[in-house]
Design a protein around this motif. Structure first.
Motif, PDB file in Angstrom:
ATOM      1  N   PHE A   8       1.053  -1.144   0.071  1.00 41.94           N
ATOM      2  CA  PHE A   8      -0.012  -0.148   0.143  1.00 41.94           C
ATOM      3  C   PHE A   8       0.842   1.430  -0.049  1.00 41.94           C
ATOM      4  O   PHE A   8       0.761   2.070  -0.940  1.00 41.94           O
ATOM      5  CB  PHE A   8      -0.879   0.035   1.231  1.00 41.94           C
TER       6      PHE A   8
ATOM      7  N   MET B   1      -5.137  -5.815  -3.461  1.00 40.33           N
ATOM      8  CA  MET B   1      -4.698  -5.138  -2.207  1.00 40.33           C
ATOM      9  C   MET B   1      -5.699  -5.396  -0.922  1.00 40.33           C
ATOM     10  O   MET B   1      -5.260  -5.651  -0.014  1.00 40.33           O
ATOM     11  CB  MET B   1      -4.059  -3.556  -2.254  1.00 40.33           C
TER      12      MET B   1
ATOM     13  N   THR C 168      -5.408  -7.291   2.456  1.00 42.16           N
ATOM     14  CA  THR C 168      -5.659  -6.725   3.448  1.00 42.16           C
ATOM     15  C   THR C 168      -6.866  -7.565   4.621  1.00 42.16           C
ATOM     16  O   THR C 168      -6.516  -7.692   5.801  1.00 42.16           O
ATOM     17  CB  THR C 168      -6.502  -5.411   3.528  1.00 42.16           C
TER      18      THR C 168
END
Length: 287
Positions: A107, A129, A133
């Protein structure tokens, strides 16, 4: 080498680098020395091992140093910060917890690369992403232990340093940055020296220290820099998530410290997200 082949090689280099980096935790756990001592010897062996290589390639190295200029120094300082912080973090928290913090690296790297280099963040990268997460969140819920927050905070310094280095190396991919690794070893060794007691090391600990550095550290960094010459910084950082999945597995296999089911499930999700992103990236031109 055409662009497609170069991109594939970049992915391979990044995956192998992450695999090599993932062994650091289990190696450090078996070295019966304080964190500052390990940090000092790790740096000292790195400097000693790389010096003959740099001398042998001195003409090319001098050209790279002259052309890279400030970028080389910036890379060295960021790497040195990550070297010291990583060993200290492992002394404050379990391996799994420290590695889980590295999930923030893609990130931060993607945002820095977007701001500094103008590298696009594609929609599928944002989705993968987000999925990663989720996996990391499950792993944190499954493995966070009381008293490990300080170690994870120090580990976040590693994240900031590595993300910055990804962007610096990617920005100057036209020059060789291997001298930055050597300079980082010098800097981190000098930082650790006042807090270390180098005379505490024994002959029995030398094989593990040599495996940790130059073997594990230098090998992983050189491969990582080779990857950044071929693929965008954000993608390289996402592939680096494999380190935080494999690291706890090595500890489980060699030390019997089995992650719980949520941690394992989170790891599977992270690997799946990274693999999906690489596959989707392969369907579009690489810059």
């Amino acid at each position: 080498m055409n662009q497609a082949t170069s991109s594939i090689m970049g992915v391979v280099y990044a995956v192998v680098a992450a695999t090599i980096f993932s062994t650091a935790g289990v190696i450090v756990r078996h070295i019966d020395l304080p964190a500052w001592d390990i940090s000092f010897w790790r740096s000292a062996f790195l400097v000693t091992a790389m010096l003959p290589l740099l001398v042998w390639q001195r003409r090319g190295v001098l050209i790279d140093v002259r052309n890279a200029g400030l970028a080389l120094v910036m890379s060295a300082v960021l790497l040195a910060g990550s070297f010291v912080s990583f060993i200290l973090a492992l002394g404050l928290a379990p391996v799994a917890n420290v590695l889980l913090m590295f999930g923030a690296t893609p990130f931060i790297t993607a945002l820095l690369a977007r701001a500094a280099l103008g590298e696009p963040v594609h929609g599928h990268t944002m989705v993968t992403m987000a999925v990663a997460t989720l996996g990391l969140s499950l792993s944190v819920v499954g493995s966070l232990e009381a008293g490990s927050l300080a170690g994870m905070a120090v580990a976040f310094i590693v994240v900031l340093c590595m993300s910055g280095n990804y962007v610096v190396v990617r920005h100057r991919r036209d020059v060789g940055m291997a001298p930055a690794i050597w300079l980082a070893g010098v800097i981190s060794g000098l930082v650790a020296l006042p807090f270390a007691q180098p005379g505490n090391v024994t002959w029995g600990q030398l094989p593990l220290l040599l495996t940790l550095s130059p073997g594990q550290l230098a090998g992983g960094l050189l491969l990582n820099m080779a990857a950044l010459k071929r693929i965008p910084a954000g993608r390289a950082a996402l592939l680096g998530l494999l380190e935080l999945v494999l690291g706890p597995i090595w500890v489980w296999l060699f030390d019997g410290e089995k992650p719980d089911n949520l941690t394992l499930l989170g790891g599977i999700i992270v690997v799946g997200a990274a693999a999906a992103n690489v596959w989707l990236d392969s369907r579009r031109p690489t810059g």
